[in-house]
Scaffold this active site. Sequence first.
Site, PDB file in Angstrom:
ATOM      1  N   GLU A  61       0.827  -1.207   0.000  1.00 12.53           N
ATOM      2  CA  GLU A  61       0.000   0.000   0.000  1.00 12.53           C
ATOM      3  C   GLU A  61       0.859   1.254   0.000  1.00 12.53           C
ATOM      4  OE1 GLU A  61      -2.303  -3.403   1.077  1.00 12.53           O
ATOM      5  OE2 GLU A  61      -0.478  -2.633   1.989  1.00 12.53           O
ATOM      6  N   ARG A 269       7.185 -12.474  -0.363  1.00  8.98           N
ATOM      7  CA  ARG A 269       6.391 -11.303   0.029  1.00  8.98           C
ATOM      8  C   ARG A 269       6.938 -10.651   1.290  1.00  8.98           C
ATOM      9  NH1 ARG A 269       3.101  -7.275  -1.770  1.00  8.98           N
ATOM     10  NH2 ARG A 269       1.674  -6.573  -0.141  1.00  8.98           N
ATOM     11  N   GLY A 308      11.794  -3.216  -1.597  1.00  7.06           N
ATOM     12  CA  GLY A 308      11.471  -2.093  -2.474  1.00  7.06           C
ATOM     13  C   GLY A 308      11.981  -2.209  -3.892  1.00  7.06           C
ATOM     14  N   GLU A 309      12.479  -3.384  -4.295  1.00  2.93           N
ATOM     15  CA  GLU A 309      13.045  -3.524  -5.632  1.00  2.93           C
ATOM     16  C   GLU A 309      12.156  -4.297  -6.600  1.00  2.93           C
ATOM     17  OE1 GLU A 309      17.838  -3.122  -5.214  1.00  2.93           O
ATOM     18  OE2 GLU A 309      17.030  -5.145  -5.406  1.00  2.93           O
ATOM     19  N   ASN A 333      -0.474  -7.409  -6.430  1.00  4.66           N
ATOM     20  CA  ASN A 333      -0.627  -6.425  -7.501  1.00  4.66           C
ATOM     21  C   ASN A 333       0.058  -6.861  -8.804  1.00  4.66           C
ATOM     22  OD1 ASN A 333      -0.959  -4.152  -9.016  1.00  4.66           O
ATOM     23  ND2 ASN A 333       0.180  -2.784  -7.668  1.00  4.66           N
ATOM     24  N   PRO A 334      -0.713  -7.109  -9.874  1.00  5.80           N
ATOM     25  CA  PRO A 334      -0.101  -7.492 -11.152  1.00  5.80           C
ATOM     26  C   PRO A 334       0.378  -6.292 -11.964  1.00  5.80           C
ATOM     27  CG  PRO A 334      -2.477  -7.483 -11.387  1.00  5.80           C
ATOM     28  CD  PRO A 334      -2.192  -7.141  -9.933  1.00  5.80           C
TER      29      PRO A 334
END
Length: 420
Positions: A61, A269, A308-309, A333-334
Amino acid sequence: MIRYLYSLLLLLLSPFIAFYLYQVRGKKNTGYRAHFGERFGRVKNKTTKNSIVMHCASVGEVLAASPLIKRIQHAHPNERLLITCNTPTGRAEIQKQFGDTVDMCYLPLDIAFAARKFIKTVKPKLLIVLETELWPNLFYYAKQNQCPVTVVNARLSEKSYQGYKRFTSLSRQLMQHIDVLASHNEEDSRRFIALGLDASRVQLTGSIKFDIHIDDGDKLKLSALKTQIGDRPVWIAGSTHPNEHEQVIAAHQLILQKYPKALLIIAPRHPEQFDAVAHILSGENINYSRRSSSYEKECQVLLADTLGELKFLYGGASVAFIGGSLIERGGHNPLEAAASAIGVISGPSTYNFSHIYPELMAMNGAILCQNEKELATQITSYLGDVQSAQILGQNAFTCLAKNQGAINRTLKVINALLEQ
């Protein structure tokens, strides 16, 4: 009365929730033990007073909201932002994205005294909540302190809707405390209205997750990664979970039978899963490198154990599998893959993105698989047919581009509330 019962139940459960966060989650990730007082409404930084408060549950998010947050900062340079989250990874991403240009803390548990203390300390001039973070006490005390409440990028799956329907009175009270709800689409809007939200408070803005771009810094990192990998078949599995890591690795072993030089980039994840995936790879005698250390040219798997990559890592592959979908998790998220024109393969569980997948699939930018064998078959097919992989990726990018603009529409909602 119903909110009091809800509050009493949370209060009774609070010792167990605290134990779970500090001992169970904290054992896996010590970040859960840091700043623990914030979980109960303690805000240390007094400069947060009269801030715009924006809540993003976790790292996904935060990444989705970052472009919107930056637009808010540009439009309101004299306003201070307090970004809240629930997880250490979310907190780390806030720090990475914004540094000291914003304040940050954990959103308190929705126990009445904690939510009340948080609101009274911060005295926010606007509370912005992303997606489905709907907290009865937080919203109640915000309204008690004349703070407008808006839910942006709002979505409500059929599964969540049925859950809220079980507590009709509480859901109706919750809806009455929302000033404006910026919804993904009409279907989500109808569900919120059915729960008691006044239709006049709903605005259709679309999903800000479509407003995603790969910045110049990430493009440079991607270029370096591609040079490092060289000319070999590559696929990526992003945001995988326990009981799914194993399926992805098993699929890769099948792919290696056809393409011995194939490389899998696997990005768990959650950070606490990095070592777990490394252990699985070692147990299967698979040669792997870790993104955080040196890359070996002969490796069969690159473990993306960095934060974050993922958004730019998708661009290093020919096709992408999106995790959380071969297990009953609802998918992730795709569109991060679509932003790099990388086609999407997903398992059957996609309810978290039910507003995205139907259109993505209708435009032939994504396909579904049912299990690890089907995943291996589809990946093998695309690795062997570069043109088909490129078409799938271009279709995904076209779908993304078609639906952009939600950030501008959402910013208008926020501006209007701040001007009241």
